[in-house]
Design a protein around this motif. Structure first.
Motif, PDB file in Angstrom:
ATOM      1  N   GLU A  88       6.384   7.665   0.747  1.00  0.00           N
ATOM      2  CA  GLU A  88       6.627   8.822   0.040  1.00  0.00           C
ATOM      3  C   GLU A  88       7.048  10.000   0.892  1.00  0.00           C
ATOM      4  N   TYR A  89       8.208  10.265   1.154  1.00  0.00           N
ATOM      5  CA  TYR A  89       8.318  11.402   2.009  1.00  0.00           C
ATOM      6  C   TYR A  89       8.295  12.774   1.137  1.00  0.00           C
ATOM      7  N   ALA A  90       7.526  13.704   1.847  1.00  0.00           N
ATOM      8  CA  ALA A  90       7.313  14.891   1.293  1.00  0.00           C
ATOM      9  C   ALA A  90       7.233  16.019   2.274  1.00  0.00           C
ATOM     10  N   LYS A 139       0.845  -1.484   0.049  1.00  0.00           N
ATOM     11  CA  LYS A 139      -0.046  -0.044   0.021  1.00  0.00           C
ATOM     12  C   LYS A 139       0.950   1.273  -0.135  1.00  0.00           C
ATOM     13  N   SER A 140       0.490   2.383  -0.176  1.00  0.00           N
ATOM     14  CA  SER A 140       1.094   3.569  -0.214  1.00  0.00           C
ATOM     15  C   SER A 140       0.792   4.522   0.812  1.00  0.00           C
ATOM     16  N   MET A 141       1.921   5.121   1.186  1.00  0.00           N
ATOM     17  CA  MET A 141       1.501   6.188   2.297  1.00  0.00           C
ATOM     18  C   MET A 141       2.633   7.437   1.855  1.00  0.00           C
ATOM     19  N   ARG A 142       1.831   8.704   2.276  1.00  0.00           N
ATOM     20  CA  ARG A 142       2.701   9.794   2.222  1.00  0.00           C
ATOM     21  C   ARG A 142       2.873  10.493   3.714  1.00  0.00           C
ATOM     22  N   ILE A 143       4.096  10.808   3.874  1.00  0.00           N
ATOM     23  CA  ILE A 143       4.242  11.318   4.916  1.00  0.00           C
ATOM     24  C   ILE A 143       4.979  12.678   4.833  1.00  0.00           C
ATOM     25  N   ASN A 144       4.318  13.787   5.402  1.00  0.00           N
ATOM     26  CA  ASN A 144       4.636  15.128   5.031  1.00  0.00           C
ATOM     27  C   ASN A 144       5.153  15.552   6.257  1.00  0.00           C
ATOM     28  N   ILE A 145       6.520  16.224   6.195  1.00  0.00           N
ATOM     29  CA  ILE A 145       7.029  16.854   7.354  1.00  0.00           C
ATOM     30  C   ILE A 145       7.162  18.463   6.901  1.00  0.00           C
ATOM     31  N   LYS A 169      12.079  14.052 -14.715  1.00  0.00           N
ATOM     32  CA  LYS A 169      11.219  15.121 -14.249  1.00  0.00           C
ATOM     33  C   LYS A 169       9.567  14.787 -14.339  1.00  0.00           C
ATOM     34  N   THR A 170       9.304  13.452 -14.948  1.00  0.00           N
ATOM     35  CA  THR A 170       8.009  13.394 -14.814  1.00  0.00           C
ATOM     36  C   THR A 170       7.634  12.391 -13.447  1.00  0.00           C
ATOM     37  N   LEU A 171       8.614  11.864 -12.876  1.00  0.00           N
ATOM     38  CA  LEU A 171       8.699  11.161 -11.680  1.00  0.00           C
ATOM     39  C   LEU A 171       7.942  11.843 -10.327  1.00  0.00           C
ATOM     40  N   LYS A 172       6.700  12.104 -10.372  1.00  0.00           N
ATOM     41  CA  LYS A 172       6.357  12.594  -9.264  1.00  0.00           C
ATOM     42  C   LYS A 172       4.754  12.343  -9.112  1.00  0.00           C
ATOM     43  N   SER A 173       4.385  12.093  -7.909  1.00  0.00           N
ATOM     44  CA  SER A 173       2.973  11.882  -7.617  1.00  0.00           C
ATOM     45  C   SER A 173       2.119  13.020  -8.326  1.00  0.00           C
ATOM     46  N   GLY A 174       0.900  12.548  -8.784  1.00  0.00           N
ATOM     47  CA  GLY A 174       0.059  13.502  -9.432  1.00  0.00           C
ATOM     48  C   GLY A 174      -0.729  14.338  -8.578  1.00  0.00           C
ATOM     49  N   ASP A 175      -1.306  15.481  -8.947  1.00  0.00           N
ATOM     50  CA  ASP A 175      -2.120  16.296  -7.899  1.00  0.00           C
ATOM     51  C   ASP A 175      -3.380  15.499  -7.330  1.00  0.00           C
ATOM     52  N   ASP A 176      -3.615  14.765  -8.178  1.00  0.00           N
ATOM     53  CA  ASP A 176      -4.877  14.038  -7.699  1.00  0.00           C
ATOM     54  C   ASP A 176      -4.498  12.546  -7.134  1.00  0.00           C
ATOM     55  N   ALA A 177      -3.151  12.443  -6.841  1.00  0.00           N
ATOM     56  CA  ALA A 177      -2.757  11.147  -6.510  1.00  0.00           C
ATOM     57  C   ALA A 177      -3.750  10.915  -4.987  1.00  0.00           C
ATOM     58  N   VAL A 178      -4.107   9.441  -4.808  1.00  0.00           N
ATOM     59  CA  VAL A 178      -4.752   9.188  -3.696  1.00  0.00           C
ATOM     60  C   VAL A 178      -3.665   8.041  -3.143  1.00  0.00           C
ATOM     61  N   PHE A 179      -3.408   8.250  -1.710  1.00  0.00           N
ATOM     62  CA  PHE A 179      -2.793   7.578  -1.036  1.00  0.00           C
ATOM     63  C   PHE A 179      -3.647   6.686  -0.092  1.00  0.00           C
ATOM     64  N   ASP A 180      -3.072   5.431   0.325  1.00  0.00           N
ATOM     65  CA  ASP A 180      -3.925   4.618   1.226  1.00  0.00           C
ATOM     66  C   ASP A 180      -3.872   5.301   2.713  1.00  0.00           C
ATOM     67  N   LYS A 181      -2.913   5.916   3.098  1.00  0.00           N
ATOM     68  CA  LYS A 181      -2.540   6.778   4.166  1.00  0.00           C
ATOM     69  C   LYS A 181      -1.664   7.936   3.917  1.00  0.00           C
ATOM     70  N   GLU A 182      -2.286   9.021   4.534  1.00  0.00           N
ATOM     71  CA  GLU A 182      -1.365  10.326   4.584  1.00  0.00           C
ATOM     72  C   GLU A 182      -1.111  10.918   6.161  1.00  0.00           C
ATOM     73  N   GLY A 220      10.942   3.590   1.539  1.00  0.00           N
ATOM     74  CA  GLY A 220      10.654   5.006   1.286  1.00  0.00           C
ATOM     75  C   GLY A 220      11.514   5.526   0.404  1.00  0.00           C
ATOM     76  N   PHE A 221      10.912   6.613  -0.433  1.00  0.00           N
ATOM     77  CA  PHE A 221      11.485   7.406  -1.333  1.00  0.00           C
ATOM     78  C   PHE A 221      10.996   8.998  -1.020  1.00  0.00           C
ATOM     79  N   VAL A 222      11.871   9.640  -2.000  1.00  0.00           N
ATOM     80  CA  VAL A 222      11.668  11.047  -2.253  1.00  0.00           C
ATOM     81  C   VAL A 222      11.518  11.227  -3.737  1.00  0.00           C
ATOM     82  N   ALA A 223      10.529  11.988  -4.027  1.00  0.00           N
ATOM     83  CA  ALA A 223      10.665  12.368  -5.668  1.00  0.00           C
ATOM     84  C   ALA A 223      11.784  13.071  -6.061  1.00  0.00           C
ATOM     85  N   PRO A 224      12.160  12.618  -7.242  1.00  0.00           N
ATOM     86  CA  PRO A 224      13.390  13.340  -7.733  1.00  0.00           C
ATOM     87  C   PRO A 224      13.359  14.803  -8.012  1.00  0.00           C
ATOM     88  N   ASP A 225      14.213  15.636  -7.604  1.00  0.00           N
ATOM     89  CA  ASP A 225      13.997  17.006  -8.030  1.00  0.00           C
ATOM     90  C   ASP A 225      15.512  17.467  -8.565  1.00  0.00           C
TER      91      ASP A 225
END
Lengths: 205, 465
Positions: free
Chosen positions: B201-203, B163-169, B262-275, B230-235
């Motif tokens: 995904e750490y964000a 499953k996918s989780m996003r953790i925002n700090i 540069k295309t490797l990022k979660s979409g603005d409409d991305a839905v995570f199983d947990k955030e 765990g990963f971080v979208a490349p920038d």
């Protein structure tokens, strides 16, 4: 070791601790082996909990208690019952080899760490996930009567506490169930599918 | 849906097995000496060759001594394991970075710094800290030895999709607070099983502001909260880090690669199983007090009392404190320290050595403290010398050892003796992890440095300008 699964009915060894990590299941100093001799790993299962510095059994550890010290055999002590988050930490498959080598065929817990769960399955040890309530009752049943048995029915994906009669369904996908019941492993499957791998490479390279 | 994790995972699906797992294509397999010999033995028994040898890199790191690497390893069993890897690499036609060679180091330090681990890749290794490579924007995870054999045989693995989780700090980290403290904080909040079954995904601003070394530390510790990876979208920071590295794409290939990355990022409409969202302001320098990495506190806090522990966890909690020799409700500040370990795939990079040096500069190592400073690779070692960090450390009474996993899991000679207290920048404080009976307090390089110069657990902020 590849072995077929069907119905296992056995007494259990209880380990009511949470977050049992794979460093405890098999400490790092036993990872230097270059072969997969399960008997070696089995002898060193929970080494530092089972034995003191002089290699004498620690009497307060469950494996050394009179009710539980008999080595697993058909119907006896083939099931390990452990607290939540069993097998956390290191990915070392040696932990699964140790559990298999000791003679366990099933581990029951309310929660397994991901990598260790796969490692058990890949070594024909069945991780059975039960509810917290089922687990708590099972610990009580074993405490009341160490001779009580649990039935693990793989074809029906059902686990039963034979002391209380309480049953629960457990998850196992159809593919893995077929593998376990027929003693097949994933490499057998992957080798039959190399044409699909080459197709993927042709599209993606 | 439409998360970066989905994008990378879905692109690598060879097939979805009916009522079963996914067959996933693997771009990179790393092998070290401890978890691979039985996989190679299995390959021999089945009479198989590696399916894609050019996707596989081998290097010993766990048994490696941190001194005299030009001489044979004294421990004959460890030596056999290291030699077995070299032989297996040769027999199966795989690239091998041998002990003592300039290419060698801890596999999770070497992969990113050589440009072998790239955005969008699937990366596996028989090691739970493979999650480290997620910092470059890859799906990287640890596997067992049977699974190593699967990849050797087919360049694929069978896995259930996590499953996918996003953790925002969010916010800005305070003085003396590092990526390590962020990770230790997350573990204490989620517990060591809170992210089991998930890919994270750490964000958030803290992650965007974080250096690549910091992101590598953060991703490294994903497994300690149970996450598979765990990963971080490349920038731009990622691309800057990778550019020019030995195995990174060059010339026109580079431009093409960056355009894809540069295309490797979660979409603005991305839905995570947990955030989940956390605030940087709540994080201070941290230490652990127990025997799993989730048992941690802010350095100015006290060990939780037993009434705060859920009943099913009480036995484990008591066992833990008994092992550590700590009391419920106690503060760890001022606790005497016997050993300090700087290194491991968690904190063995150049930035960690810079941080450690920033505290010890102009001070002296406490006489009773034994300090092991172990660079994560020979490349890190070279950079330490190039930047003159070695001089600062030497003047303060420290010595730099040779690269390897070292006291993180004590498979070489670097074992903390029974009963001794170690402040360690590694990743696990399990019973006996750093040697039978050793007691481990996990912390950042700044906290480790403060302990090394004062001889007791010390808030590093009191030593910073």
């Amino acid at each position: 070791m590849k072995q077929k699964f069907n119905i296992i009915t056995s007494t259990c060894i209880p380990l009511p601790l949470e977050n049992v990590d794979t460093d405890q299941i098999i400490p790092a100093r036993f990872l230097k082996a270059t072969t997969r001799e399960e008997s070696f790993f089995g002898e060193n299962l929970f080494r530092d909990w089972r034995y003191d510095k002089e290699n004498q059994p620690k009497q307060d550890f469950v494996f050394n208690k009179p009710d539980f010290k008999e080595a697993p055999r058909e119907g006896v002590h083939q099931i390990l019952v452990a607290g939540k988050n069993f097998g956390s930490g290191s990915s070392r498959e040696h932990a699964a080899w140790a559990i298999a080598g000791y003679g366990f065929r099933v581990v029951i817990s309310s929660f397994f760490a991901d990598i260790h769960k796969n490692n058990e399955l890949n070594n024909f040890v069945l991780p059975v996930v039960v509810s917290e309530a089922f687990l708590a009752e099972l610990f009580q049943s074993i405490a009341a009567n160490p001779q009580m048995q649990v039935e693990v029915n793989v074809p029906e994906q059902k686990v039963t506490n034979l002391a209380t009669g309480r049953s629960e369904h457990f998850e196992l996908n159809g593919y893995k169930k077929y593998c376990l019941m027929n003693a097949l492993d994933d490499i057998d499957f992957l080798l039959e599918n190399t044409d699909k791998i080459e197709d993927w490479e042709n599209v993606n390279k | 849906m439409n998360t970066l994790f989905d994008k990378i995972w879905d692109k690598h699906v060879v097939q979805n097995v009916p009522d079963g797992p996914t067959q996933l294509y693997i771009d990179r397999l790393y092998c070290h000496e401890v978890t691979s010999p039985q996989a190679f033995a299995g390959m021999r028994e089945r009479g198989l060759k590696c399916f894609r040898p050019d996707h596989i890199y081998c290097m010993p790191d766990h048994n490696t001594p941190t001194h005299d690497q030009d001489k044979p390893i004294e421990d004959p069993i460890g030596r056999t394991q290291v030699e077995t890897l070299a032989k297996n690499a040769k027999d199966f036609g795989l690239r091998h970075f041998g002990m003592g060679q300039k290419d060698n180091g801890i596999i999770h330090v070497v992969g990113p710094e050589k440009g072998l681990s790239l955005p969008g890749m699937t990366i596996v290794c028989g090691d739970s800290h493979t999650s480290t490579h997620g910092a470059v924007g890859a799906v990287a995870f640890g596997i067992g030895t049977s699974e190593v054999e699967m990849v050797l045989a087919s360049q694929c693995i069978l896995q259930q999709k996590p499953k996918s989780m996003r953790i925002n700090i969010e916010g800005k980290l305070g003085k003396g607070v590092t990526a390590k403290d962020v990770a230790l904080y997350l573990m204490s909040q989620l517990t060591t099983s809170g992210a089991t079954g998930y890919f994270v995904e750490y964000a958030g601003q803290v992650v965007r502001d974080m250096t690549m070394e910091g992101r590598l530390t953060l991703c490294n510790l994903s497994i300690e909260m149970g996450a598979r990876g765990g990963f971080v979208a490349p920038d731009e920071k990622t691309f800057e880090y990778i550019k020019g590295r030995e195995y990174a794409p060059k010339g026109a290939d580079w431009d093409k690669a960056v355009a894809y990355w540069k295309t490797l990022k979660s979409g603005d409409d991305a839905v995570f199983d947990k955030e989940l969202t956390f605030q940087a302001a709540d994080i201070e320098p941290r230490v652990t007090y127990g025997t799993n990495p989730g048992m941690g506190i802010g350095i100015t806090e006290r060990i939780p009392t037993i009434d705060t522990i859920p009943s099913a966890g009480v036995e484990s909690y008591k066992k833990s404190l008994q092992y550590m020799g700590f009391e419920a409700g106690q503060s760890l500040l001022g606790t005497p320290v016997d050993y300090v370990f700087l290194g491991a795939c968690t904190n063995g990079r150049i930035e960690d050595f810079r941080a450690f040096a920033s505290i010890v500069k102009g001070r002296r190592k406490a006489d009773h403290v034994i300090a092991w400073l172990v660079p994560g690779s020979w490349l890190v070692d070279a950079q330490i010398r190039q930047e003159g960090i070695d001089k600062i450390l030497t003047e303060a009474g420290f010595e730099i050892r040779q690269p390897g996993c070292s006291a993180c899991l004590a498979m070489n000679d670097d074992k903390i003796p029974a009963g001794k207290l170690s402040v360690s920048t590694s990743n696990r404080n399990f019973e006996g992890r750093q040697g039978p009976g050793a007691r481990t307090v996990l912390a950042s390089p700044l906290v480790a440095a403060a302990a090394a110069v004062t001889g007791v657990i010390t808030d590093p902020r009191t030593l910073m300008n």
